[in-house]
Scaffold this active site. Structure first.
Site: not given
Length: 375
Positions: A68, A133
């Site tokens: 991400d 994250e």
């Protein structure tokens, strides 16, 4: 075009704004399965994760990272479209180029090269990859670690591909991180008209001496690897917005970044002692988002330091500075853990980029570390 650069571009082209993976993990899996990796797809909530492993014996070396990325900000202010990976003037531009899709690509091509040279290598290689994250980080690496811990699958060595380099790639390894402990303090008073101070109890006035003491307290001296623990206020909220009303309460948000010289419980006790000494009526809610962790000099630090020297011609410094990372979760089951990756100068910024010339040395660093620890 190098295989690592090609894969990095393929990953950047996928619009994986947290927590959306946008197919990045399936791309990585498609490269790992032919190498003999077993794959566990682990979806928690709206977050995609996977754990991959090749081998059934120790030691186990795990690469960890995230697919991400943060939002782009104003697209019109980018020199190139953020999800159209572009090589220009020796730089690879795109959201996630530094944080951390180039590291992911280098993980894969390093493993491919290592397995080609050492198909029967001792030990095991693993990967923990998440799409959670950059967001709230509650359904990502922490849940994968819980899964592994429940079956007592422990990690000997872990390399997190965060962009740790400061001025040149290779100048810094993170061999630990500080813990993060936040508090929401509500000090209570008595609301009333500002013209009648004898009928009110101003919580801001009451809290001020305690805040001063908290801000001046030396919590610890740090140690060889960590600076002293710090206490900082991030927000203070009090009042109705009117200029003639004393508020009934004030809310103070604060955070500790703490070293291994302190524990969360000790810090909590000391804060409560200060507040009680000032005879405040208060509520205090705590949130521990990460404990400090540290990998002293040893086999992993030695191996990756030597690899960086060979690949980049740089002697890395060890550091525990900066914010938290997913390493705080993995440290719970890992004997040794470090973070190493590209320059962090452009992460989360417009026109995020990495130097093309640094990409293959990064791959070589990871490969040389594999060779040092699993040969």
């Amino acid at each position: 075009m190098s295989r690592t650069l090609e894969l990095a571009k393929d990953l950047i082209a996928r619009k994986s704004v947290t927590p959306d993976d946008a197919g990045c993990q399936e791309l990585l899996i498609s490269r790992l399965e032919p190498l003999g990796f077993s794959i566990e797809r682990l979806r928690f909530g709206d977050v995609d994760n996977f754990y991959a492993r090749r081998g059934n014996t120790g030691p186990l070396l795990v690469f960890a990272g995230h697919t991400d990325v943060v939002p782009t900000g104003p697209v019109a202010q980018w020199h190139t479209p953020p999800f159209t990976p572009t090589v220009k003037d020796g730089m690879l531009y795109g959201r996630g180029a530094a944080d951390m899709k180039t590291s992911l690509a280098a993980f894969i091509t390093a493993i491919e090269a290592f397995v080609a040279d050492h198909p029967d290598h001792p030990g095991s290689i693993g990967l923990i990859i998440t799409s959670d994250e950059e967001g709230v980080a509650i359904n990502g690496t922490v849940k994968v670690v819980e899964t592994l811990k429940a079956r007592n699958e422990l990690i000997d060595y872990c390399i997190v591909g965060e962009p740790t380099s400061s001025k040149v790639v290779g100048d810094m390894i993170k061999n630990g991180r500080r813990g993060s402990l936040s508090g929401k303090l509500t000090v209570k008073g008595i609301q009333g008209h500002i013209a009648y101070p004898h009928l009110v109890k101003n919580p801001i006035h009451m809290a001020a001496p305690a805040i001063k003491e908290l801000s001046e307290t030396i919590w610890d001296e740090g140690n060889e690897y960590f600076p002293p623990t710090s206490w900082q206020i991030s927000n203070i909220h009090g009042g109705t917005g009117a200029t003639n009303v004393v508020p009934g309460e004030v809310e103070i948000l604060f955070n500790f970044r703490f070293s291994t010289a302190s524990t969360a419980e000790n810090l909590k006790q000391r804060v409560h002692a200060i507040l009680d000494r000032h005879q405040l009526e208060y509520d205090l809610a705590w949130e521990l988002s990460g404990k400090p962790f540290l990998t002293p000099r040893g086999s992993l630090v030695t191996a990756i330091s030597s690899a960086i020297d060979q690949a980049f011609g740089v002697t890395p410094a060890l550091s525990t500075s900066g914010g938290t990372s997913d390493g705080r979760f993995i440290a719970d089951i890992a004997g040794q853990i470090v973070e190493f990756g590209p320059l962090n100068a452009t992460i989360h910024k417009l026109n995020e980029c990495v130097a093309v010339a640094d990409i293959e040395p990064l791959r070589r660093t990871y490969q040389l570390t594999l060779e040092a620890l699993l040969k």
